[in-house]
Design a protein around this motif. Structure first.
Motif, PDB file in Angstrom:
ATOM      1  N   ALA A   1       0.807  -1.252   0.142  1.00 52.43           N
ATOM      2  CA  ALA A   1       0.075  -0.115  -0.002  1.00 52.43           C
ATOM      3  C   ALA A   1       0.793   1.073  -0.038  1.00 52.43           C
ATOM      4  O   ALA A   1       0.539   2.474  -0.685  1.00 52.43           O
ATOM      5  CB  ALA A   1      -1.217  -0.183   1.570  1.00 52.43           C
ATOM      6  N   LEU A   2       1.959   1.239   0.764  1.00 60.79           N
ATOM      7  CA  LEU A   2       2.846   2.416   0.876  1.00 60.79           C
ATOM      8  C   LEU A   2       3.469   2.828  -0.472  1.00 60.79           C
ATOM      9  O   LEU A   2       3.829   3.699  -0.764  1.00 60.79           O
ATOM     10  CB  LEU A   2       3.823   2.528   1.819  1.00 60.79           C
ATOM     11  CG  LEU A   2       3.238   2.551   3.488  1.00 60.79           C
ATOM     12  CD1 LEU A   2       4.133   2.254   4.471  1.00 60.79           C
ATOM     13  CD2 LEU A   2       2.633   3.944   3.403  1.00 60.79           C
ATOM     14  N   THR A   3       3.872   1.478  -1.082  1.00 65.90           N
ATOM     15  CA  THR A   3       4.592   1.642  -2.320  1.00 65.90           C
ATOM     16  C   THR A   3       3.456   2.372  -3.395  1.00 65.90           C
ATOM     17  O   THR A   3       4.026   2.839  -4.250  1.00 65.90           O
ATOM     18  CB  THR A   3       4.981   0.295  -2.943  1.00 65.90           C
ATOM     19  OG1 THR A   3       5.918  -0.339  -1.919  1.00 65.90           O
ATOM     20  CG2 THR A   3       5.689   0.416  -4.278  1.00 65.90           C
ATOM     21  N   ALA A   4       2.503   1.908  -3.467  1.00 69.48           N
ATOM     22  CA  ALA A   4       1.299   2.104  -4.369  1.00 69.48           C
ATOM     23  C   ALA A   4       1.192   3.884  -3.868  1.00 69.48           C
ATOM     24  O   ALA A   4       0.999   4.786  -5.065  1.00 69.48           O
ATOM     25  CB  ALA A   4       0.161   1.493  -4.375  1.00 69.48           C
ATOM     26  N   ILE A   5       1.239   4.260  -2.648  1.00 69.15           N
ATOM     27  CA  ILE A   5       0.970   5.527  -2.350  1.00 69.15           C
ATOM     28  C   ILE A   5       2.098   6.512  -2.831  1.00 69.15           C
ATOM     29  O   ILE A   5       1.731   7.741  -3.529  1.00 69.15           O
ATOM     30  CB  ILE A   5       0.758   5.882  -0.802  1.00 69.15           C
ATOM     31  CG1 ILE A   5      -0.718   5.073  -0.603  1.00 69.15           C
ATOM     32  CG2 ILE A   5       0.837   7.231  -0.545  1.00 69.15           C
ATOM     33  CD1 ILE A   5      -1.002   4.785   0.963  1.00 69.15           C
ATOM     34  N   VAL A   6       3.311   6.129  -2.669  1.00 66.13           N
ATOM     35  CA  VAL A   6       4.225   6.750  -3.145  1.00 66.13           C
ATOM     36  C   VAL A   6       4.324   7.002  -4.529  1.00 66.13           C
ATOM     37  O   VAL A   6       4.770   7.817  -5.235  1.00 66.13           O
ATOM     38  CB  VAL A   6       5.678   6.031  -2.831  1.00 66.13           C
ATOM     39  CG1 VAL A   6       6.853   6.667  -3.441  1.00 66.13           C
ATOM     40  CG2 VAL A   6       6.040   6.043  -1.132  1.00 66.13           C
TER      41      VAL A   6
END
Length: 156
Positions: free
Chosen positions: A96-101
């Motif tokens: 999720a954090l990779t997608a947000i970044v």
């Protein structure tokens, strides 16, 4: 060397503070050395790109550690289902954090008026938000490879 069961709580706390402080100092030292290495390796423009991206990926790294791994490592009565849950929650948060970044990358590039940020930010976001030492510690504890099983007993 005193066995762990024979030490007082104050001694254990002091050792914990020493190990934690030492780990944080070593991490900062390696970070400074890595920054110096990058400054020598990259052009000023490239180094600036990494600096612009480091702000976002630094925040992503802060949020990636939910503390579940640390809680499980300190737990004396955890089971396989709990370990599996912690692993998958940490993996999901990393994805999720990779997608947000990656989603923020075009906005960040527009803010700095630099389209080169988008692909670099995606790659660095993946590297910073992916599995790290905390996940390795969870795997070590879950598989019985960590402290107390003969592999690292000499550390404390």
């Amino acid at each position: 060397m005193t066995p762990p069961g024979d030490r007082s709580m104050a001694e254990d706390a002091f050792r914990g503070v020493l190990w934690t402080s030492g780990g944080r100092i070593a991490t900062q030292f390696v970070g400074v050395l890595f920054g110096i290495f990058l400054a020598r390796l990259l052009s000023p423009e490239q180094f600036g790109l990494v600096g612009m991206i480091a702000v976002v990926t630094g925040f992503a790294t802060l949020f990636s550690d939910l503390g579940l791994g640390a809680a499980m490592i300190h737990s004396q009565d955890s089971n396989g289902g709990q370990w599996s849950s912690v692993f998958w929650v940490n993996t999901g948060v990393g994805v999720a954090l990779t997608a947000i970044v990656a989603g923020i990358a075009p906005l960040w590039a527009r803010f700095f008026d630099n389209p080169q940020l988008v692909p670099v930010m995606g790659v660095l976001g993946l590297l910073r938000s992916g599995p790290g030492p905390k996940d390795q510690a969870v795997v070590f504890k879950a598989t019985g490879q960590g402290l107390g099983h003969g592999h690292f007993d000499k550390l404390s």
